[in-house]
Design a protein around this motif. Structure first.
Motif, PDB file in Angstrom:
ATOM      1  N   ARG A   3      97.547  98.910  46.901  1.00 27.39           N
ATOM      2  CA  ARG A   3      98.366  97.828  47.446  1.00 27.39           C
ATOM      3  C   ARG A   3      97.710  96.460  47.267  1.00 27.39           C
ATOM      4  NH1 ARG A   3     100.328  98.175  53.500  1.00 27.39           N
ATOM      5  NH2 ARG A   3      98.963  99.922  53.183  1.00 27.39           N
ATOM      6  N   TRP A  10     103.817  95.430  44.617  1.00 29.04           N
ATOM      7  CA  TRP A  10     103.812  96.528  45.591  1.00 29.04           C
ATOM      8  C   TRP A  10     105.117  96.532  46.379  1.00 29.04           C
ATOM      9  CZ3 TRP A  10     101.093 100.739  46.596  1.00 29.04           C
ATOM     10  CH2 TRP A  10     101.262 101.363  47.821  1.00 29.04           C
ATOM     11  N   ARG A  12     107.385  99.237  49.278  1.00 28.44           N
ATOM     12  CA  ARG A  12     107.443 100.493  50.023  1.00 28.44           C
ATOM     13  C   ARG A  12     108.882 100.716  50.447  1.00 28.44           C
ATOM     14  NH1 ARG A  12     105.573 101.984  56.017  1.00 28.44           N
ATOM     15  NH2 ARG A  12     106.006 104.193  55.872  1.00 28.44           N
ATOM     16  N   HIS A  14     111.410 103.092  52.753  1.00 26.56           N
ATOM     17  CA  HIS A  14     111.475 104.071  53.826  1.00 26.56           C
ATOM     18  C   HIS A  14     112.403 105.186  53.380  1.00 26.56           C
ATOM     19  CE1 HIS A  14     109.268 101.778  56.859  1.00 26.56           C
ATOM     20  NE2 HIS A  14     109.782 100.733  56.242  1.00 26.56           N
ATOM     21  N   SER A  15     111.922 106.400  53.465  1.00 22.91           N
ATOM     22  CA  SER A  15     112.657 107.537  52.926  1.00 22.91           C
ATOM     23  C   SER A  15     113.625 108.165  53.911  1.00 22.91           C
ATOM     24  CB  SER A  15     111.669 108.610  52.456  1.00 22.91           C
ATOM     25  OG  SER A  15     110.799 108.067  51.511  1.00 22.91           O
ATOM     26  N   SER A  19     112.550 104.799  59.946  1.00 25.78           N
ATOM     27  CA  SER A  19     111.194 104.767  59.372  1.00 25.78           C
ATOM     28  C   SER A  19     110.425 106.068  59.578  1.00 25.78           C
ATOM     29  CB  SER A  19     110.382 103.596  59.939  1.00 25.78           C
ATOM     30  OG  SER A  19     111.000 102.379  59.612  1.00 25.78           O
ATOM     31  N   ARG A  21     108.516 109.211  58.710  1.00 27.69           N
ATOM     32  CA  ARG A  21     107.662 109.392  57.539  1.00 27.69           C
ATOM     33  C   ARG A  21     107.807 110.734  56.841  1.00 27.69           C
ATOM     34  NH1 ARG A  21     102.737 106.139  56.865  1.00 27.69           N
ATOM     35  NH2 ARG A  21     103.026 104.295  58.133  1.00 27.69           N
ATOM     36  N   TYR A  36     114.802 108.894  46.553  1.00 25.36           N
ATOM     37  CA  TYR A  36     113.785 108.627  45.529  1.00 25.36           C
ATOM     38  C   TYR A  36     114.415 108.548  44.153  1.00 25.36           C
ATOM     39  CZ  TYR A  36     109.882 109.558  48.756  1.00 25.36           C
ATOM     40  OH  TYR A  36     108.971 109.524  49.776  1.00 25.36           O
TER      41      TYR A  36
END
Length: 78
Positions: A3, A10, A12, A14-15, A19, A21, A36
């Motif tokens: 990072r 960079w 990120r 959130h999947s 949030s 994980r 993804y």
């Protein structure tokens, strides 16, 4: 380790909702995979893609491999 030297690129994502994980069941794994794939399709269509995966290890193992880790650490001056 990635990072900071590459902060200009960079990002990120959130999947999972709120949030969260980690997926806990098959339906959440399906959501993660779909998200993804959507992001990768949009960002890298027709381009080379470099995938980085985490390696989980103990602190002792991490310290024992520090020479190899340092050799592979990204550097901006290369």
């Amino acid at each position: 380790m990635i990072r900071d030297p590459y902060q200009d690129v960079w990002v990120r994502f959130h999947s999972l909702s709120e949030s969260k994980r980690y997926a806990e069941d098959e339906s959440e794994y399906t959501v993660v995979l779909e998200r993804y794939n959507t992001v990768l399709d949009e960002l890298f269509a027709g381009a080379d893609v470099y995938v980085i995966t985490p390696l989980w290890t103990t602190e002792a193992e991490f310290l024992a491999t520090s020479e190899e880790r340092d050799r592979m650490r990204p550097r901006r001056d290369r």
